[in-house]
Design a protein around this motif. Structure first.
Motif, PDB file in Angstrom:
ATOM      1  N   GLN A  19       9.304 -32.289   7.376  1.00 50.23           N
ATOM      2  CA  GLN A  19       9.595 -31.359   8.524  1.00 50.23           C
ATOM      3  C   GLN A  19      10.298 -30.355   7.742  1.00 50.23           C
ATOM      4  N   ILE A  20      10.231 -28.956   8.514  1.00 50.99           N
ATOM      5  CA  ILE A  20      10.781 -27.761   7.970  1.00 50.99           C
ATOM      6  C   ILE A  20      12.222 -27.833   8.173  1.00 50.99           C
ATOM      7  N   ALA A  21      12.940 -28.073   7.470  1.00 54.85           N
ATOM      8  CA  ALA A  21      14.533 -28.164   7.747  1.00 54.85           C
ATOM      9  C   ALA A  21      15.008 -26.693   8.052  1.00 54.85           C
ATOM     10  N   GLY A  22      14.489 -25.629   7.488  1.00 50.13           N
ATOM     11  CA  GLY A  22      15.043 -24.302   7.689  1.00 50.13           C
ATOM     12  C   GLY A  22      14.358 -23.106   6.747  1.00 50.13           C
ATOM     13  N   ARG A  23      14.651 -22.132   7.241  1.00 49.47           N
ATOM     14  CA  ARG A  23      14.020 -20.816   6.444  1.00 49.47           C
ATOM     15  C   ARG A  23      15.310 -19.987   5.949  1.00 49.47           C
ATOM     16  N   ILE A  24      15.065 -19.529   4.766  1.00 45.78           N
ATOM     17  CA  ILE A  24      15.823 -18.693   4.058  1.00 45.78           C
ATOM     18  C   ILE A  24      15.637 -17.059   3.672  1.00 45.78           C
ATOM     19  N   ASN A  25      16.321 -16.444   4.297  1.00 43.42           N
ATOM     20  CA  ASN A  25      15.885 -14.817   4.076  1.00 43.42           C
ATOM     21  C   ASN A  25      16.316 -14.280   2.852  1.00 43.42           C
ATOM     22  N   LEU A  26      15.225 -13.963   2.078  1.00 43.07           N
ATOM     23  CA  LEU A  26      15.510 -13.401   0.896  1.00 43.07           C
ATOM     24  C   LEU A  26      15.742 -11.770   0.859  1.00 43.07           C
ATOM     25  N   LYS A  27      15.768 -11.165   1.928  1.00 40.07           N
ATOM     26  CA  LYS A  27      16.002  -9.770   1.809  1.00 40.07           C
ATOM     27  C   LYS A  27      17.369  -9.271   1.705  1.00 40.07           C
ATOM     28  N   LYS A  74      37.244  -1.133   6.995  1.00 36.55           N
ATOM     29  CA  LYS A  74      35.868  -1.766   7.228  1.00 36.55           C
ATOM     30  C   LYS A  74      35.139  -1.741   5.699  1.00 36.55           C
ATOM     31  N   ILE A  75      35.075  -2.988   5.285  1.00 36.94           N
ATOM     32  CA  ILE A  75      34.425  -3.312   4.173  1.00 36.94           C
ATOM     33  C   ILE A  75      32.736  -3.922   4.369  1.00 36.94           C
ATOM     34  N   SER A  76      31.734  -3.196   3.794  1.00 40.33           N
ATOM     35  CA  SER A  76      30.425  -3.429   3.869  1.00 40.33           C
ATOM     36  C   SER A  76      30.263  -4.062   2.745  1.00 40.33           C
ATOM     37  N   VAL A  77      29.593  -5.458   2.789  1.00 33.66           N
ATOM     38  CA  VAL A  77      29.161  -6.058   1.829  1.00 33.66           C
ATOM     39  C   VAL A  77      27.532  -6.427   1.672  1.00 33.66           C
ATOM     40  N   GLN A  78      26.980  -6.000   0.789  1.00 38.07           N
ATOM     41  CA  GLN A  78      25.463  -6.110   0.744  1.00 38.07           C
ATOM     42  C   GLN A  78      25.212  -7.367  -0.275  1.00 38.07           C
ATOM     43  N   PHE A  79      24.108  -8.246   0.173  1.00 37.84           N
ATOM     44  CA  PHE A  79      24.229  -9.527  -0.471  1.00 37.84           C
ATOM     45  C   PHE A  79      22.873  -9.686  -0.520  1.00 37.84           C
ATOM     46  N   GLN A  80      22.319 -10.766  -1.330  1.00 38.14           N
ATOM     47  CA  GLN A  80      21.125 -11.333  -1.195  1.00 38.14           C
ATOM     48  C   GLN A  80      20.967 -12.782  -1.916  1.00 38.14           C
ATOM     49  N   VAL A  81      19.871 -13.610  -1.355  1.00 34.95           N
ATOM     50  CA  VAL A  81      19.941 -14.754  -1.836  1.00 34.95           C
ATOM     51  C   VAL A  81      19.064 -14.791  -3.206  1.00 34.95           C
ATOM     52  N   VAL A  82      19.644 -15.429  -4.177  1.00 37.43           N
ATOM     53  CA  VAL A  82      18.797 -15.672  -5.672  1.00 37.43           C
ATOM     54  C   VAL A  82      17.649 -16.495  -5.718  1.00 37.43           C
ATOM     55  N   ARG A  83      16.415 -16.034  -5.801  1.00 34.31           N
ATOM     56  CA  ARG A  83      15.333 -16.830  -5.641  1.00 34.31           C
ATOM     57  C   ARG A  83      15.316 -18.136  -6.197  1.00 34.31           C
ATOM     58  N   GLU A  84      15.964 -18.170  -7.569  1.00 34.26           N
ATOM     59  CA  GLU A  84      16.270 -19.428  -8.305  1.00 34.26           C
ATOM     60  C   GLU A  84      17.025 -20.364  -7.773  1.00 34.26           C
ATOM     61  N   LYS A  85      17.826 -20.029  -6.852  1.00 37.98           N
ATOM     62  CA  LYS A  85      18.866 -20.845  -6.210  1.00 37.98           C
ATOM     63  C   LYS A  85      18.884 -20.883  -4.922  1.00 37.98           C
ATOM     64  N   ILE A  86      17.562 -20.930  -4.308  1.00 39.40           N
ATOM     65  CA  ILE A  86      17.386 -21.186  -2.774  1.00 39.40           C
ATOM     66  C   ILE A  86      17.975 -22.511  -2.428  1.00 39.40           C
ATOM     67  N   TYR A  87      17.853 -23.518  -3.112  1.00 39.91           N
ATOM     68  CA  TYR A  87      18.421 -24.848  -2.755  1.00 39.91           C
ATOM     69  C   TYR A  87      19.792 -24.942  -2.537  1.00 39.91           C
ATOM     70  N   ASP A  88      20.469 -24.239  -3.535  1.00 42.19           N
ATOM     71  CA  ASP A  88      22.059 -24.018  -3.578  1.00 42.19           C
ATOM     72  C   ASP A  88      22.180 -23.312  -2.429  1.00 42.19           C
ATOM     73  N   ALA A  89      22.003 -21.963  -2.057  1.00 39.72           N
ATOM     74  CA  ALA A  89      21.957 -21.164  -0.690  1.00 39.72           C
ATOM     75  C   ALA A  89      21.808 -21.924   0.385  1.00 39.72           C
ATOM     76  N   PHE A  90      20.869 -23.022   0.289  1.00 34.64           N
ATOM     77  CA  PHE A  90      20.535 -23.619   1.763  1.00 34.64           C
ATOM     78  C   PHE A  90      21.546 -24.782   1.894  1.00 34.64           C
ATOM     79  N   TYR A  91      21.752 -25.604   1.009  1.00 31.97           N
ATOM     80  CA  TYR A  91      22.388 -26.743   1.125  1.00 31.97           C
ATOM     81  C   TYR A  91      23.937 -26.919   0.736  1.00 31.97           C
ATOM     82  N   LYS A  92      24.655 -25.737   0.088  1.00 28.22           N
ATOM     83  CA  LYS A  92      26.015 -25.866  -0.378  1.00 28.22           C
ATOM     84  C   LYS A  92      26.832 -25.366   0.559  1.00 28.22           C
ATOM     85  N   LEU A  93      26.186 -24.144   1.293  1.00 27.19           N
ATOM     86  CA  LEU A  93      27.017 -23.378   2.511  1.00 27.19           C
ATOM     87  C   LEU A  93      26.406 -23.495   3.739  1.00 27.19           C
ATOM     88  N   GLN A  94      27.503 -24.191   4.574  1.00 25.47           N
ATOM     89  CA  GLN A  94      27.145 -24.259   6.154  1.00 25.47           C
ATOM     90  C   GLN A  94      26.970 -22.785   6.792  1.00 25.47           C
TER      91      GLN A  94
END
Length: 333
Positions: free
Chosen positions: A56-64, A85-105
């Motif tokens: 099953q596809i558990a989810g998709r991560i946006n890498l932009k 007003k604070i604007s934060v620009q962030f991006q998921v690290v390709r090598e840590k997609i697993y952490d980005a998906f499973y560590k933070l709700q």
């Protein structure tokens, strides 16, 4: 015939099951595949296959690069409430997609919490004016704190910006009044300096005008006196004495003045006593004043000689000839 009817639905169901094992992943996106609820693999962009029913596809991560705007209300050191007003620009690290998906709700909530914490720790140390001047310091502090906290969860903080600083309405009105007063003060100083320059320039121009006017009048009178002297010399050469020459010049100037007034069309009307005897009376008055002046001078000379008899030796002085017998005669025209 009956077996065929049963086989057709089985084929159709099997086709759809097989088709469900094919999926695609878009560019700049990563898909998380699980098998029986357990992490199996990370699939990048392109066409992929999975075992139907089992995978099953558990989810998709946006890498932009994504942007999150956080509005924080806090208080400054001088007790002024302000909203940032604070604007934060962030991006998921390709090598840590697993952490980005499973560590933070919910990464957005996590980032917002850190932004609130940093801003409410930094801004109360500054005065309101310092908040405007040092907004880059606030942004740097937020970025450093977020980087340290979010890198373990697979997120890289690209940049943080303080895009808006909004004080309380009454404070903004007071700041605008202060700014307006300061600008009016500067404008008044410039206007006063300009007025002073104009007054000084005008005074210098008037002084120069008066100087040139006085010089012109002096030159004019000098030339008139020189002309009169030459006229008297010419009349003396033809046998007319100085008193008669002066009287003749005065009468001539009198009539020249009347003539110039009559020739000037734009001048105002000037009423002067002008009768056939005017010139004669003026000349007689002038001669009488000359005679009286000579008599007074002769009398003063005699008194000075009488006072100095015992002090100075008596010398013979040349007396002025008495005025001619026709001096007191009226000259009629």
């Amino acid at each position: 015939m009956g077996g065929l009817l049963i086989l057709i639905p089985i084929i159709i169901v099997g086709f759809f099951i097989l088709l469900s094992g094919i999926f695609t992943v878009k560019q700049q996106t990563a898909a998380i595949v699980e098998r029986f609820g357990k992490f199996l693999s990370i699939r990048n962009s392109g066409l992929h296959f999975k075992i139907p029913v089992f995978d099953q596809i558990a989810g998709r991560i946006n890498l932009k690069i994504q942007q999150l705007d956080v509005l924080v209300e806090t208080k400054t050191k001088d007790d002024v409430f302000v909203r940032l007003k604070i604007s934060v620009q962030f991006q998921v690290v390709r090598e840590k997609i697993y952490d980005a998906f499973y560590k933070l709700q919910d990464p957005h909530d996590q980032i917002t919490s850190y932004v609130f914490d940093v801003v409410r720790a930094e801004v109360p140390k500054m005065k309101l004016d310092d908040v405007f001047e040092r907004k880059d310091d606030i942004a740097i502090a937020v970025k450093e704190e977020l980087n340290d906290a979010m890198i373990d969860y697979g997120y890289d903080i690209i940049k943080t910006l303080v895009t808006d600083i909004d004080p309380d309405v009454q404070v903004k009105a007071a700041m605008n009044r202060i700014n307006a007063s300061e600008r009016e003060k500067v404008a008044a100083e410039y206007e006063a300096e300009a007025e002073r320059i104009k007054i000084v320039a005008k005074a210098r121009a008037e002084a120069e005008s008066k100087r040139l006017q006085g010089q012109g009048i002096a030159d004019q009178r000098r030339e008139i006196a020189r002309g009169l002297e030459e006229s008297v010399d010419v009349l003396n050469n033809v046998g007319i004495n100085s008193q008669e020459a002066s009287a003749l010049i005065v009468v001539t100037q009198h009539y020249d003045t009347l003539q110039s007034i009559g020739e000037e069309t734009n001048t105002n009307l000037i009423l002067l006593p002008n009768s056939p005897q005017a010139g004669s009376n003026m000349l007689n008055d002038m001669i009488a004043s000359f005679v009286a002046s000579n008599k007074i001078g002769e009398e003063m000379r005699k008194q000075n000689e009488a006072k100095g008899i015992g002090n100075t030796p008596k010398t013979k002085k040349k007396r002025n000839p008495p005025p001619s017998s026709n001096t007191n005669d009226d000259i009629n025209f």
